[in-house]
Design an enzyme around this catalytic site. Structure first.
Site, PDB file in Angstrom:
ATOM      1  N   CYS A 384      29.984 -23.903  31.466  1.00  0.00           N
ATOM      2  CA  CYS A 384      30.677 -23.551  30.149  1.00  0.00           C
ATOM      3  C   CYS A 384      31.773 -22.425  30.237  1.00  0.00           C
ATOM      4  O   CYS A 384      32.717 -22.834  30.951  1.00  0.00           O
ATOM      5  CB  CYS A 384      29.497 -23.173  29.057  1.00  0.00           C
ATOM      6  SG  CYS A 384      30.290 -23.611  27.394  1.00  0.00           S
ATOM      7  N   HIS A 510      25.963 -27.711  29.179  1.00  0.00           N
ATOM      8  CA  HIS A 510      24.845 -26.954  29.884  1.00  0.00           C
ATOM      9  C   HIS A 510      23.728 -27.873  30.277  1.00  0.00           C
ATOM     10  O   HIS A 510      22.670 -28.211  29.640  1.00  0.00           O
ATOM     11  CB  HIS A 510      24.216 -26.294  28.696  1.00  0.00           C
ATOM     12  CG  HIS A 510      25.089 -25.203  27.976  1.00  0.00           C
ATOM     13  ND1 HIS A 510      25.185 -23.739  28.499  1.00  0.00           N
ATOM     14  CD2 HIS A 510      26.197 -25.175  27.085  1.00  0.00           C
ATOM     15  CE1 HIS A 510      26.021 -23.195  27.774  1.00  0.00           C
ATOM     16  NE2 HIS A 510      26.689 -23.821  27.081  1.00  0.00           N
ATOM     17  N   GLU A 512      21.422 -27.014  32.398  1.00  0.00           N
ATOM     18  CA  GLU A 512      20.109 -26.193  32.430  1.00  0.00           C
ATOM     19  C   GLU A 512      19.220 -26.282  31.280  1.00  0.00           C
ATOM     20  O   GLU A 512      18.121 -26.314  31.414  1.00  0.00           O
ATOM     21  CB  GLU A 512      20.548 -24.549  32.565  1.00  0.00           C
ATOM     22  CG  GLU A 512      21.139 -23.810  31.047  1.00  0.00           C
ATOM     23  CD  GLU A 512      22.403 -24.008  30.822  1.00  0.00           C
ATOM     24  OE1 GLU A 512      23.337 -25.004  31.484  1.00  0.00           O
ATOM     25  OE2 GLU A 512      22.932 -23.149  30.324  1.00  0.00           O
TER      26      GLU A 512
HETATM   27  N1  GLN Z   1      32.889 -18.925  24.734  1.00  0.00           N
HETATM   28  C1  GLN Z   1      33.055 -20.254  25.453  1.00  0.00           C
HETATM   29  C2  GLN Z   1      33.495 -21.362  24.157  1.00  0.00           C
HETATM   30  O1  GLN Z   1      33.170 -20.814  23.422  1.00  0.00           O
HETATM   31  C3  GLN Z   1      32.249 -20.582  26.309  1.00  0.00           C
HETATM   32  C4  GLN Z   1      30.825 -20.801  25.409  1.00  0.00           C
HETATM   33  C5  GLN Z   1      29.790 -20.742  26.314  1.00  0.00           C
HETATM   34  O2  GLN Z   1      29.814 -20.436  27.629  1.00  0.00           O
HETATM   35  N2  GLN Z   1      28.475 -21.457  26.058  1.00  0.00           N
HETATM   36  O3  GLN Z   1      33.948 -22.227  24.548  1.00  0.00           O
END
Ligand code: GLN
Length: 533
Positions: A384, A510, A512
């Protein structure tokens, strides 16, 4: 099976005794015996969900496939049971009150005074029974967050009392988890805190059926007998939960203590079949007898609080065991990393993961980390925000787009290689408004990702507002960072990789959240394999 059975798990004496792990372990044993089980978590705080909580407050926010932002215990439920949870599996006081207040405004209670009892407790009971409705489960385990005696828990405990009365003892039992501390000065285990904690439950009208005693030393039969006598429970319903080196051992300990057996007996359900746990034992064997060790750096801004990255560290455990490898995770604070010390600081790591996150604190350290991994051919997994950092780094240093950034960090950047989604621009509310939950991703043939997944279409969980800016798609591709995973509906980039690198992958989603003991996530498995080689 005639009725759904309800197990409530409460906690006393202190928090952090591991109610989530006990609930998950019991569920695992019952599941292995052939019962369908789910676990629900009731959280006494007033946030509507933990999505708006800083990880320092409550650890990681776990995201379900249906897009709910939930307590990290749901992650344990999924990792143990290998069955997805959903929005209904996590309820907070905030959500309960929100529902009741909305009903009040609609006029559903017209003429009535709306009160904690019965309106709040009715809503709590409705949410509990909702999970059990539809005949999907034989047994519902509901974990009550917090500790008995907390002001916040009172309506939950009262709801449990009412349900116990309504459903009857053959359909509803309460497991109370307490602490038996060891006093080293006198060399004794002490049961008084447990007695007091059970008294507190009794004052609330609840006689616990089973006590699970968390302890650092094994309990003698005498201690168990004493607790049984003073707390009014059967002797074989006093269960020892001794500290172990890994949470994944707890189901086997609970099996030894016959927790599952006692629960089934109380429900008058069959205990004939012993739970087959061959797969689980095999996993533990691999976990405890690693053939290799690798040191992996986890670079993020909550380095001092491993709970903030719970799902990632558990994914390392699953994928490590799969590779018969102990993964030694070094938590590295990205704020510490500068141009001057990056080589020194990251030297010796066999792989690097840049963590998800929000906001600009420590962002340049993450970008420098991605550069270090790229230039030194070190296996890199960016998740992310971690992927977004890798994209920004590549833009700045390979595409020579000076000052390239994500508009989350610099709204006025000349090269917004990561930008906010169009539909996010008008959103002002922060709670529950991100791109959340499972989305499809199509993977390009012959990419590293397609080899890893072994299929062309996957679904992964999301939690973000910003995206790879497709305006730069061709530039990246031409220069060696290839978008290889695309959402088929929106065309948004989901995966990037650098084919010339040993192992370099950034994912907007994600992985994970969906790694479990039985199904370690393929990206993590492959990443660890690359770190070993
Ligand atoms: N802050 C980034 C976004 O909003 C990544 C979010 C995250 O890593 N979950 O896109």
């Amino acid at each position: 099976m005639p009725d759904v059975k309800y197990v409530f798990v409460t906690g006393g004496v202190t928090s952090s005794l591991g109610k989530g792990i006990i609930s998950s372990s019991l569920a695992k044993l019952l599941q292995a015996r052939g019962y369908s089980v789910t676990i629900q978590k009731l959280d006494p705080y007033i946030n509507v969900d933990p999505g708006t909580l800083n990880p320092y407050e409550h650890g990681e926010c776990y995201v379900t496939l249906d897009g709910a932002e939930t307590d990290l215990d749901l992650g344990h439920y999924e990792r143990f049971l290998n069955v997805p949870t959903s929005q209904a599996n996590n309820v907070t006081t905030g959500r309960i009150y929100q529902t009741v207040i909305e009903k009040e405004r609609r006029g559903d209670y017209l003429g009535k005074t709306v009160q904690v009892i019965p309106h709040i407790t009715d809503e709590i009971k409705r949410r509990i029974k909702l999970v059990g409705s539809g005949n999907k489960f034989d047994i519902v385990i509901t974990e009550i967050g917090g500790t008995v005696g907390d002001i916040e828990s009172v309506p939950y405990i009262e709801s449990v009392r009412q349900l116990k009365w309504e459903l009857g003892s053959q359909n509803c039992i309460v497991i109370h988890l307490t602490l038996v501390p060891y006093l080293s000065a006198s060399g004794e285990l002490k049961t008084k805190p447990t007695q007091h904690s059970v008294k507190m439950l009794l004052e609330a009208g609840i006689q616990p059926d089973i006590l699970v005693l968390r302890t650092s030393k094994n309990l003698t039969a005498d201690i168990k007998r004493k607790v049984a006598l003073f707390c009014n429970v059967e002797e074989n319903a006093v269960v020892e939960s001794v500290d172990v080196s890994t949470i994944y051992e707890v189901p086997l300990n609970m099996l030894k203590e016959k927790l599952d057996h006692t629960v089934l007996r109380k429900f008058a359900l069959s205990t004939a079949k012993e739970p087959p746990l061959a797969e689980w034992r095999e996993f533990l064997k691999r976990l405890k007898n690693p053939k290799h060790t690798v040191k992996v750096g986890l670079v993020g801004k909550y380095a001092e609080l491993p709970d903030a990255y719970k799902s990632i560290s558990e994914s390392f455990i699953h994928s490590g065991a799969m590779n018969e490898c102990e993964v030694d995770v070094e938590y590295i604070h990205s704020e510490e990393i500068t141009n001057d010390n990056v080589n020194e600081r990251l030297k010796g790591l066999k792989g690097i993961l840049v963590a998800p996150g929000f906001g600009s604190r420590g962002i340049e350290g993450k970008i420098l980390t991605a550069k270090y991994a790229r230039e030194n051919n070190i296996p890199f997994l960016g998740i992310c925000l971690g992927m977004q950092c890798a994209v920004v780094e590549f833009a700045r240093n390979v595409l020579h787009l000076e000052g390239a950034h994500s508009t989350e960090m610099n709204r006025k950047t000349k090269y917004p290689v990561i930008d906010i989604m169009e539909e996010q621009k008008s959103i002002t509310n922060k709670g529950g408004t991100m791109r959340l939950g499972g989305y499809k991703c199509t993977i390009i043939k012959n990419s590293l990702a397609s080899k890893i997944y072994g299929k062309a279409e996957i679904v992964e969980r999301h939690r973000h507002r910003y995206e790879f800016n497709n305006k730069y798609y061709d530039d990246f591709k031409k220069n060696g960072m290839v978008p290889v995973g695309i959402n088929p509906e929106s065309n948004l980039v989901e995966i990037v990789e650098i084919p010339s690198h040993k192992w370099f992958i950034g994912v907007q989603f994600h992985p994970e959240y969906s790694s479990t003991v039985v199904n370690p996530h393929p990206l993590f498995v492959s990443f660890i394999k690359a770190c070993i080689n």
